[in-house]
Design an enzyme around this catalytic site. Sequence first.
Site, short mmCIF file in Angstrom:
data_model
loop_
_atom_site.label_atom_id
_atom_site.label_comp_id
_atom_site.label_asym_id
_atom_site.label_seq_id
_atom_site.Cartn_x
_atom_site.Cartn_y
_atom_site.Cartn_z
CG HIS A 92 -2.11 -0.94 1.00
ND1 HIS A 92 -3.37 -0.69 1.53
CD2 HIS A 92 -2.22 -2.11 0.33
CE1 HIS A 92 -4.18 -1.67 1.18
NE2 HIS A 92 -3.50 -2.55 0.47
CG HIS A 259 -4.62 -11.82 -2.06
ND1 HIS A 259 -5.77 -11.50 -2.73
CD2 HIS A 259 -4.17 -10.66 -1.51
CE1 HIS A 259 -6.01 -10.20 -2.60
NE2 HIS A 259 -5.05 -9.67 -1.87
#
EC number: 1.11.1.21
Length: 728
Positions: A92, A259
């Site tokens: 992020h 993920h």
Amino acid sequence: MSNEAKCPFHHAAGNGTSNRDWWPDQLDLSALHRHSSLSDPMDRDFNYAQAFEKLDLAAVKRDLHALMTTSQDWWPADFGHYGGLFIRMAWHSAGTYRTADGRGGAGEGQQRFAPLNSWPDNANLDKARRLLWPIKQKYGRSISWADLLILTGNVALESMGFKTFGFAGGRADTWEPEDVYWGSEKIWLELSGGPNSRYSGDRQLENPLAAVQMGLIYVNPEGPDGNPDPVAAARDIRDTFARMAMNDEETVALIAGGHTFGKTHGAGPASNVGPEPEAAGLEEQGLGWKSAYGTGKGADAITSGLEVTWTKTPTQWSNNFFENLFGYEWELTKSPAGAHQWVAKDADAVIPDAFDPSKKHRPTMLTTDLSLRFDPAYEKISRRFHEHPDEFADAFARAWFKLTHRDMGPRARYLGPEVPAEELLWQDPIPAVDHPLIDAADVAALKAQVLASGLSVSQLVSTAWAAASTFRGSDKRGGANGARIRLAPQKDWEANQPEQLATVLATLEAIRRTFNGAQSGGKRVSLADLIVLAGCAGVEQAAKNAGHAVTVPFAPGRMDASQEQTDVESMAVLEPLADGFRNYLKGKYRVPAEVLLVDKAQLLTLSAPEMTVLLGGLRVLGANAGQSRHGVFTARAQALTNDFFVNLLDMSTEWKPASADADVFEGRDRATGALKWTGTRVDLVFGSHSQLRALAEVYASADAQEKFVRDFVAVWNKVMNLDRFDLA
């Protein structure tokens, strides 16, 4: 009298109605005044690159490895390992990058500041940075927050068995937020279709934005506007990831690779969560999202509202993401917080619980995960990665490196022992200097040849400007080094006047070839150097034409890139859609031309005074695109005079719009009505805007000519060398 009325600070600076409140459409110059030495706590002679080079990077990594599995009671680690949290933090930090203007990204540690520190998508990353504070405190100035955030993501991957592609330091911290346009919405996560929507037409995302909603990094994990449609979500994924320079293969690798680790958090309703860091009380000390649900942490944590663990190996690299993606059929369900997610049909409980070793769960996925199976192009790549884990690992390693280093610019800025040796096309590679450079005598001789070549001052200056002004201080791309102005796509850009450019480059190439052929000992001049040198010669001649003898600084050392070293699609984002310094607009835009000028100046790292003197000088030197006469307020063509300012501020001239849209203006003699000048919004703003007029008055004064020339030469030299990181 009330206590409030007695307060001696009631009228303190910053309180009350601001100019922006009174005049919301006033041109804002604040972006040109950020990151000054006044906001920087470091000593004036502090050099971050030198400090980082002395850092024991291996020691920092050992401390980070230890941190990964040292769970803290105030924010416990999922599965006993902070790896997933730190990967999300690094992702992020880097993932705000966008290609359209190069802004965002990890390069300055902006995740520490508003608004990014309080975006909904960054919920609880304040805890990740706080976990890092003891390590940052230990190593102090030797490693920036910007570098530490990315390094920690790398170490997180390595600590869970993944081999990364490499790491480069060199991201110096800034000390205040960047002024970045993140969208017009007034509400976090506002859906499309509202009055301030970033979408128009057939879900066309506004440029330069690269996220689907205000406060998200990329896409809504529940699907477009929360609609759990994996195919529709794939369109959003492809658009947003492409705007961050990722192709389909890189996109699949990043989503699946990221993920593979960790989990999402949605233990209960979002109504339990308190305000973000910027809205939290002083007692929270910069932390936000305090939750009243259970313990508010660990198994009770609420972040995205989704409750998904993708793999049975959340702290170990594996291919289990694809095994689960293709190994089950999926049915729509909701998290405990009420968010749309997917659960494997008729599946055994094989997924470990993050905090209770006696519990297992059925596999779960996000809507955007299923896009990798149900979008045809993504599915093809995903199945290949499923069948060839080594290809997946290599693709993820490369895509992760690109994600975390895309905004650093050329390899010349990379620091540290883990810089990968392989040269990558997206780095805009330029050959290393492999020959003796020209000396002062050569410079003088080449200038003389250029000035005798028949090329005009205007041609020399405009070509050098076109080459150098592609630079973006945001992601450190562009600039004159590499001489890519002679290659596709730059040679064909409308702003660069392809026909004139071809003539100038052919003349300069002939001079270069003749010079190099006459040398012994391998000495050569590159075309990149000669383009800049020719521009400098043009400025010197223009100053001479105005009665001033000046020497424009010049530092050789640029090299020429090849077409094979140039990614045409990647380079295309550098094309100027607006360049007020050349009075150029490619089309008609919603944003006024003067706002686009300030945006261009900010990307060139210019201050308001630098922007002012540079534009005034380029006008009288005839650098306008298409030889336009707009703003050329002088009768002394190609002489470096302050005439632009003198004539703009001349009260004998009356200005009126020449068109209904007020993009072009006519300046007529007040007494006779005779047409004297024409100018654009970019020209007239220097007489209209009070701050810019104050600057223009300095250069229009009777004693300003010498200062004007001196200041113009200084900022010209700055722009010509913005990409010369080897000179720093």
